[in-house]
Design a protein around this motif. Sequence first.
Motif, mmCIF file in Angstrom:
data_model
loop_
_atom_site.group_PDB
_atom_site.id
_atom_site.type_symbol
_atom_site.label_atom_id
_atom_site.label_comp_id
_atom_site.label_asym_id
_atom_site.label_seq_id
_atom_site.Cartn_x
_atom_site.Cartn_y
_atom_site.Cartn_z
ATOM 1 N N ALA A 1 -42.010 14.443 -94.422
ATOM 2 C CA ALA A 1 -41.444 13.144 -94.807
ATOM 3 C C ALA A 1 -40.792 13.215 -96.178
ATOM 4 C CB ALA A 1 -42.532 12.075 -94.785
ATOM 5 N N LEU A 2 -41.377 13.978 -97.095
ATOM 6 C CA LEU A 2 -40.811 14.112 -98.435
ATOM 7 C C LEU A 2 -39.851 15.299 -98.527
ATOM 8 C CD1 LEU A 2 -43.111 12.081 -99.037
ATOM 9 C CD2 LEU A 2 -43.471 13.278 -101.200
ATOM 10 N N ASP A 3 -39.663 15.992 -97.407
ATOM 11 C CA ASP A 3 -38.795 17.169 -97.333
ATOM 12 C C ASP A 3 -39.128 18.161 -98.450
ATOM 13 O OD1 ASP A 3 -36.853 18.804 -96.236
ATOM 14 O OD2 ASP A 3 -35.225 17.919 -97.431
ATOM 15 N N LEU A 4 -40.417 18.463 -98.595
ATOM 16 C CA LEU A 4 -40.879 19.412 -99.608
ATOM 17 C C LEU A 4 -40.792 20.816 -99.034
ATOM 18 C CD1 LEU A 4 -44.006 17.446 -100.899
ATOM 19 C CD2 LEU A 4 -41.695 17.495 -101.881
ATOM 20 N N ARG A 5 -40.181 21.726 -99.795
ATOM 21 C CA ARG A 5 -39.962 23.085 -99.310
ATOM 22 C C ARG A 5 -40.527 24.095 -100.302
ATOM 23 N NH1 ARG A 5 -35.732 22.857 -95.413
ATOM 24 N NH2 ARG A 5 -34.799 20.781 -95.279
ATOM 25 N N GLU A 6 -40.821 25.287 -99.804
ATOM 26 C CA GLU A 6 -41.361 26.362 -100.652
ATOM 27 C C GLU A 6 -42.561 25.860 -101.468
ATOM 28 O OE1 GLU A 6 -40.226 29.757 -100.867
ATOM 29 O OE2 GLU A 6 -39.408 29.082 -98.956
ATOM 30 N N VAL A 7 -43.456 25.160 -100.785
ATOM 31 C CA VAL A 7 -44.575 24.488 -101.430
ATOM 32 C C VAL A 7 -45.689 25.475 -101.755
ATOM 33 C CG1 VAL A 7 -46.491 22.911 -100.906
ATOM 34 C CG2 VAL A 7 -44.134 22.221 -100.450
ATOM 35 N N THR A 8 -46.310 25.286 -102.922
ATOM 36 C CA THR A 8 -47.601 25.902 -103.193
ATOM 37 C C THR A 8 -48.652 24.857 -102.854
ATOM 38 O OG1 THR A 8 -46.743 27.307 -104.966
ATOM 39 C CG2 THR A 8 -49.116 26.898 -104.944
ATOM 40 N N LEU A 9 -49.407 25.089 -101.788
ATOM 41 C CA LEU A 9 -50.393 24.120 -101.297
ATOM 42 C C LEU A 9 -51.752 24.464 -101.883
ATOM 43 C CD1 LEU A 9 -51.109 21.733 -99.477
ATOM 44 C CD2 LEU A 9 -51.362 23.349 -97.577
ATOM 45 N N VAL A 10 -52.283 23.531 -102.677
ATOM 46 C CA VAL A 10 -53.524 23.754 -103.405
ATOM 47 C C VAL A 10 -54.584 22.798 -102.868
ATOM 48 C CG1 VAL A 10 -54.593 23.921 -105.685
ATOM 49 C CG2 VAL A 10 -52.123 24.271 -105.439
ATOM 50 N N MET A 11 -55.738 23.344 -102.510
ATOM 51 C CA MET A 11 -56.837 22.503 -102.008
ATOM 52 C C MET A 11 -58.097 22.752 -102.812
ATOM 53 S SD MET A 11 -57.476 24.643 -98.486
ATOM 54 C CE MET A 11 -55.756 25.168 -98.472
ATOM 55 N N ASN A 12 -58.954 21.740 -102.849
ATOM 56 C CA ASN A 12 -60.262 21.850 -103.499
ATOM 57 C C ASN A 12 -61.224 20.911 -102.797
ATOM 58 O OD1 ASN A 12 -61.773 20.535 -106.454
ATOM 59 N ND2 ASN A 12 -62.318 22.473 -105.522
ATOM 60 N N ASP A 13 -62.413 21.397 -102.515
ATOM 61 C CA ASP A 13 -63.470 20.668 -101.815
ATOM 62 C C ASP A 13 -63.156 20.578 -100.319
ATOM 63 O OD1 ASP A 13 -66.038 19.099 -101.939
ATOM 64 O OD2 ASP A 13 -64.712 17.528 -101.158
ATOM 65 N N TRP A 14 -62.255 19.687 -99.918
ATOM 66 C CA TRP A 14 -61.894 19.630 -98.495
ATOM 67 C C TRP A 14 -61.039 20.837 -98.154
ATOM 68 C CZ3 TRP A 14 -57.002 17.571 -96.150
ATOM 69 C CH2 TRP A 14 -57.072 17.592 -94.736
ATOM 70 N N GLY A 15 -61.475 21.596 -97.138
ATOM 71 C CA GLY A 15 -60.770 22.813 -96.766
ATOM 72 C C GLY A 15 -59.766 22.646 -95.651
ATOM 73 N N GLY A 16 -59.584 21.431 -95.158
ATOM 74 C CA GLY A 16 -58.711 21.204 -94.016
ATOM 75 C C GLY A 16 -57.268 21.598 -94.169
ATOM 76 N N PRO A 17 -56.679 21.575 -95.386
ATOM 77 C CA PRO A 17 -55.273 21.985 -95.493
ATOM 78 C C PRO A 17 -55.001 23.400 -94.985
ATOM 79 C CG PRO A 17 -55.898 20.762 -97.437
ATOM 80 C CD PRO A 17 -57.162 20.966 -96.639
ATOM 81 N N GLN A 18 -56.015 24.270 -94.967
ATOM 82 C CA GLN A 18 -55.794 25.620 -94.453
ATOM 83 C C GLN A 18 -55.450 25.614 -92.971
ATOM 84 O OE1 GLN A 18 -59.771 27.889 -93.755
ATOM 85 N NE2 GLN A 18 -60.273 26.277 -95.233
ATOM 86 N N PHE A 19 -55.778 24.526 -92.266
ATOM 87 C CA PHE A 19 -55.516 24.474 -90.830
ATOM 88 C C PHE A 19 -54.043 24.237 -90.508
ATOM 89 C CE2 PHE A 19 -60.104 22.861 -90.711
ATOM 90 C CZ PHE A 19 -60.610 24.150 -90.646
ATOM 91 N N LEU A 20 -53.207 24.021 -91.528
ATOM 92 C CA LEU A 20 -51.768 24.041 -91.265
ATOM 93 C C LEU A 20 -51.357 25.397 -90.705
ATOM 94 C CD1 LEU A 20 -51.855 21.487 -93.156
ATOM 95 C CD2 LEU A 20 -49.601 22.192 -93.956
ATOM 96 N N VAL A 21 -52.090 26.446 -91.092
ATOM 97 C CA VAL A 21 -51.779 27.788 -90.584
ATOM 98 C C VAL A 21 -52.150 27.883 -89.112
ATOM 99 C CG1 VAL A 21 -52.251 30.251 -90.842
ATOM 100 C CG2 VAL A 21 -52.089 28.796 -92.874
#
Length: 276
Positions: free
Chosen positions: A83-103
């Motif tokens: 939605a924000l058309d973010l590209r070449e993102v560095t995705l940083v997570m802490n505590d909740w580990g769910g962002p890794q499931f984008l892979v």
Amino acid sequence: MPRTMLSAGGIDYQDTGGDGPVLVLTHGFPMDHTQWRKVLPHLDGYRCVLPTLPLGAHRTPMNPDADLSQRGLAHLLADFLDALDLREVTLVMNDWGGPQFLVSEGRADRVARLVLVACEAFDNFPPPPARPLTLLCALPGGVRLMMALTRTKFFRHNKKAFGAVSRTGVPDAVLDAWFAPATASKDIRRDLAKFAAGTPEPSTLLAWSARLADFDRPALVVWAPDDLMMPPDHGRRLAELLPQGRLVEIPGSSTLIPEDQPDELARVLKDFLAEA
């Protein structure tokens, strides 16, 4: 604070703006973007985008039919990047580990670098100290009871309760803001309960985690060796699983390294970004 509308509902976010490399910093349960308030001042020159995800501290309820399971929230985060058309993102997570499931969900096309900071991993969803709360949320009236507990000093600061997430202790004013939405709104409590009930079986979690071996881009794992929530060996295992994984340990912290060691975390993060 700006908001973007997704199919699941509205997501509020902070955006520092600028033309620098994009960092998307996610938060834990039930927290919001202020989890990174001590680190953000050290990240001049980067465009930092901090969504407040529907993990219980969000202030606008999601649509009643929104999928707020672990998988659903991973897709919601990917939709946010779209939605924000973010590209070449560095995705940083802490505590909740769910962002890794984008892979594992095949939605990591906008992610150029991955940073896992003392987060849930493998079958540690949720960590053992948090599992009684998950069971409580499954009971009728359980979320309301949990929110009543958040007003007590024991829950907030004892190392056998929420106090386990930070060695230095999260200030009460910050905790007040994190706990207020679900205390006040039955619809936010509905969202929180859906997330608490949305974790799959350990075998599924392990299968999803194994897909991190497909992420062939730079990856940094930052771990707290004395963490009470995230097993010490998980940091090493994650770094070994990721093809370009690198492990850095920061002592003197619990799960919320952004709270306990913000200066050191910022230094480690900037060194990684400079190299990557």
